[in-house]
Design a protein around this motif. Sequence first.
Motif, PDB file in Angstrom:
ATOM      1  N   ARG A  25      -1.977  -2.854  -0.544  1.00 46.15           N
ATOM      2  CA  ARG A  25      -3.006  -1.865  -0.869  1.00 46.15           C
ATOM      3  C   ARG A  25      -3.643  -2.122  -2.241  1.00 46.15           C
ATOM      4  O   ARG A  25      -4.837  -1.971  -2.405  1.00 46.15           O
ATOM      5  N   TYR A  26      -2.837  -2.484  -3.237  1.00 49.80           N
ATOM      6  CA  TYR A  26      -3.342  -2.487  -4.618  1.00 49.80           C
ATOM      7  C   TYR A  26      -3.395  -3.843  -5.313  1.00 49.80           C
ATOM      8  O   TYR A  26      -3.794  -3.906  -6.482  1.00 49.80           O
ATOM      9  N   TRP A  27      -2.952  -4.905  -4.694  1.00 50.50           N
ATOM     10  CA  TRP A  27      -3.090  -6.240  -5.296  1.00 50.50           C
ATOM     11  C   TRP A  27      -4.202  -6.992  -4.616  1.00 50.50           C
ATOM     12  O   TRP A  27      -4.254  -6.940  -3.381  1.00 50.50           O
ATOM     13  N   PRO A  28      -5.071  -7.710  -5.348  1.00 51.70           N
ATOM     14  CA  PRO A  28      -5.085  -7.747  -6.806  1.00 51.70           C
ATOM     15  C   PRO A  28      -5.520  -6.412  -7.396  1.00 51.70           C
ATOM     16  O   PRO A  28      -6.377  -5.742  -6.835  1.00 51.70           O
ATOM     17  N   GLY A  29      -4.914  -6.055  -8.539  1.00 53.46           N
ATOM     18  CA  GLY A  29      -5.252  -4.783  -9.162  1.00 53.46           C
ATOM     19  C   GLY A  29      -4.316  -4.416 -10.289  1.00 53.46           C
ATOM     20  O   GLY A  29      -3.408  -5.175 -10.629  1.00 53.46           O
ATOM     21  N   VAL A  85       0.806   5.781  -0.316  1.00 51.05           N
ATOM     22  CA  VAL A  85       1.088   4.541   0.412  1.00 51.05           C
ATOM     23  C   VAL A  85       2.551   4.428   0.826  1.00 51.05           C
ATOM     24  O   VAL A  85       2.856   3.988   1.937  1.00 51.05           O
ATOM     25  N   ILE A  86       3.491   4.836  -0.067  1.00 45.74           N
ATOM     26  CA  ILE A  86       4.910   4.567   0.229  1.00 45.74           C
ATOM     27  C   ILE A  86       5.809   5.799   0.187  1.00 45.74           C
ATOM     28  O   ILE A  86       7.035   5.675   0.232  1.00 45.74           O
ATOM     29  N   ALA A 120       7.388  -2.319  -1.565  1.00 49.68           N
ATOM     30  CA  ALA A 120       6.650  -3.131  -2.538  1.00 49.68           C
ATOM     31  C   ALA A 120       5.576  -3.944  -1.808  1.00 49.68           C
ATOM     32  O   ALA A 120       4.455  -4.104  -2.302  1.00 49.68           O
ATOM     33  N   ARG A 121       5.925  -4.418  -0.624  1.00 51.76           N
ATOM     34  CA  ARG A 121       4.971  -5.179   0.169  1.00 51.76           C
ATOM     35  C   ARG A 121       3.760  -4.312   0.508  1.00 51.76           C
ATOM     36  O   ARG A 121       2.605  -4.754   0.426  1.00 51.76           O
TER      37      ARG A 121
END
Length: 358
Positions: free
Chosen positions: A102-106, A218-219, A96-97
């Motif tokens: 990668r995607y926050w903010p978003g 990403v994960i 989650a981190r």
Amino acid sequence: MEVNRSMQTGKAKIVRMTEDNLDMDALREAGRILRSGGLVAFPTETVYGLGGNALDPEASRKIYAAKGRPSDNPLIVHIADLEHLFPLVREFPEKARRLAERYWPGPLTMIFQKTDLVPYETTGGLDTVAVRFPDNAIAREMIRQGGGYVAAPSANTSGRPSPTLASHVEEDLGSRIDMIIDGGQVNIGLESTIVDFSEGHPVILRPGFLNQEMLENVIGEVTVDPGIMSENIHVRPKAPGMRYKHYAPKADLAIVEGQPEAVFSKIRELTEKRLSEGFRVGIICTEESRDRYTEGDIRCIGSRADDRTIAHHLYEILRDFDADGVDYIYTESFETPRMGQAIMNRLIKAAGHEVIQA
Ligand code: TXA
Ligand code: MG
């Protein structure tokens, strides 16, 4: 502070601004409204949200009442600083981190085990909390001014298409909330991608602009809740809000699937039949198929060459058809690679699972 913030107190104050020209006075006023338990609708990059203080049970109750939404359908808590995540959640898994990096903010919402700080009124009685860090400068500044934690469902009446313009919000909620911040048309037009981390392995509960591949890049492996794409209404989605007939226009909407030529002629045939019965008929087509139709109220939703244009206009077109008093809507199907899963998920629900094979 003004006290008369109950529903039916008149009309929401409407303020206009853009992301590169924030009206700080109006945002401070929005912050005061939120901190005193009132409701403010605001733009995000996905759809407009109906915001209330996420840590105030009374504000959450007001959100449900204003939308006419069942109170067992949990709200997303919006933050404007990563630091604000930690008091809300019991754990923040490594994957989650990485997604947050990668995607926050978003346009990404993640679900975690909640702490006692988050009231059950906000989570619909669940022990988990959905958190999103939106990438819209107006939203972020409003959240900060409002104390950092804003619960916000989409700012539509429950069951109607989500709002992509401030005028949609005004139409649905204008007499039930305190303020509407008009930031123009939203970018994406479909709600955020929801990834559930509360049971360890990441699971997509709602597809959005960020698709499975973009998350997996990403994960690694991410699974998709089998309930969300199923045309079988007996497979229950995990996110409570995904179970209701939703995003629905007033007209009877049907999706026509199959080979392109077969789809065009099936839609023409259905349209002619309904027109001859005296009904008003809407057709949703693309730039590529526009010239295949001649009768009915024909709307071009976007281009298959860039399916973001299709996502961008979907809810707006459904609302326009409502305003025009259309009785039947026939739409092509959009199994496009980039956002097809998100688009079809919303369309299938809007159609109440009515899919016609051409
Ligand atoms: O893009 C968005 O996410 C927009 C903007 C305003 O941020 N918000 C939005 O909220 O779409 P809403 O309430 O319309 O949809 C939230 C969805 C619902 O389907 C709800 O059931 C699900 O998220 N949800 C929220 N918290 C959850 C939880 N703890 N567990 C499972 N599902 C949850
Ligand atoms: Mg919604």
